[in-house]
Scaffold this motif. Structure first.
Motif: not given
Length: 341
Positions: A139-144
């Protein structure tokens, strides 16, 4: 997992097992139980005589032992399986000993093998033909990033760059670069998941910079992010397309069907007593059992009876959401051919 049947007669015999991954150790934790006889080469303290006037020193030497199992513990975070019991074969007979089983540690197990045990071995052996599946929720600003073990999703790490909302192009590129660096060593399939266009842009980024990884990648639209996205990926059957049989997708579908039938008062039984009755009537088509019940004598009896009447038995891991839901309704359920009173 590698497996070799050494000797077998009427379901009782010896199978040599060679775990290669953490998944394999988890499988072994359900294959080996109290009362089984396990042979392995391990280290045992033995006295060594010296030519000096002092107490004999004690050193550990490799010995072949046969352990009658009393307790099995799976330690996921230390990548180890502990098998404790009484020595029946080898040195120090009748003494206690604990085998610390890790990937690459071979054991031989002598027991009566149930059909569900043989199916578990088959899945573990088949899974060795593939690399571990990873899912990246972007997603915007983050990757898990999650690693899909056969006992369920395992969180690996979270990559962040900039603010979570309204990230500009430069910030997004920084996130993509950091995420690709993290998953670059992945040798198995990669699933890129998430809502909107960010996941698609990351997939294009991977294709441009890591074509080998892109050849093992698929992008999937999901409503949720993080662990919820992983659940959706499994529920959509994406893993079946990647591996053919990871078992988790089947668990999701079966448990969903159980809950739908419960909600609509359909042909279903849940709780060990109701499942036993359904099996006795010959009404059970598919029996679901939580792995926590595999050591329970009552549940084992139901499983064996279900197999005798040709019902399909599926063991669900309580490390994963479908198994948790099954555990919450008594640890056992059955999809029925017809309703019973």
């Amino acid at each position: 997992m590698k497996a070799e049947v050494r000797e077998m007669k009427r379901q009782f015999g010896e199978i040599r097992l060679f775990p290669e991954t953490l998944d394999d150790l988890w499988h072994l934790s359900h294959l080996v139980g109290p009362g089984d006889l396990v042979f392995a080469t391990t280290f045992r303290s033995v006295e060594a005589a010296t030519d000096k006037l002092r107490p004999e020193k004690v050193e550990k030497r490799p010995v072949r032992l046969g352990i009658r199992v009393e307790k099995v513990e799976f330690h996921q975070h230390t990548n180890r399986l502990r098998i404790a019991g009484i020595i029946e074969s080898g040195v120090d007979v009748a003494a206690h000993h604990t085998l610390n089983v890790e990937a690459g540690f071979e054991i031989s197990v002598v027991k009566r093998w149930r059909a569900v045990d043989c199916e578990r071995i088959r899945r573990a052996v088949d899974a060795s033909a593939y690399g571990v599946v990873h899912v990246v929720s972007v997603e915007e600003g983050e990757a898990q990033i999650y690693r899909l073990r056969q006992f369920g999703p395992e969180w690996v790490t979270t990559v962040t760059a900039g603010s979570s909302k309204g990230a500009d192009t430069g910030t997004r590129s920084a996130l993509f670069e950091k995420t690709l660096d993290t998953v670059a060593a992945v040798t198995g399939p990669l699933v890129v998941a998430g809502p909107g266009f960010v996941k698609d842009e990351f997939a294009e980024y991977v294709k441009a910079r890591a074509p080998d990884l892109a050849g093992r990648m698929v992008a999937v639209e999901t409503r949720r992010i993080g662990r919820g996205a992983v659940q959706e990926v499994i529920g959509q059957g994406i893993l079946d397309r990647l591996l053919g049989d990871l078992h988790l997708a089947r668990e999701v579908a079966l448990m969903d069907e159980v809950l739908v039938r419960i909600a609509t008062e359909g042909a279903v039984a849940y709780g060990i007593d109701e499942v036993r009755k359904a099996v006795a009537y010959g009404a059970a088509e598919t029996v679901l059992v939580a792995d926590t019940l595999l050591r329970d004598d009552e549940a084992t009896g139901v499983i064996e009876q279900a197999e005798r009447v040709n019902a399909t038995v599926v063991v669900l891991s309580t490390e994963f959401e479908p198994g948790e839901r099954l555990d919450a309704i008594g640890g056992a359920a059955a999809l029925l051919r017809y309703k019973i009173e």
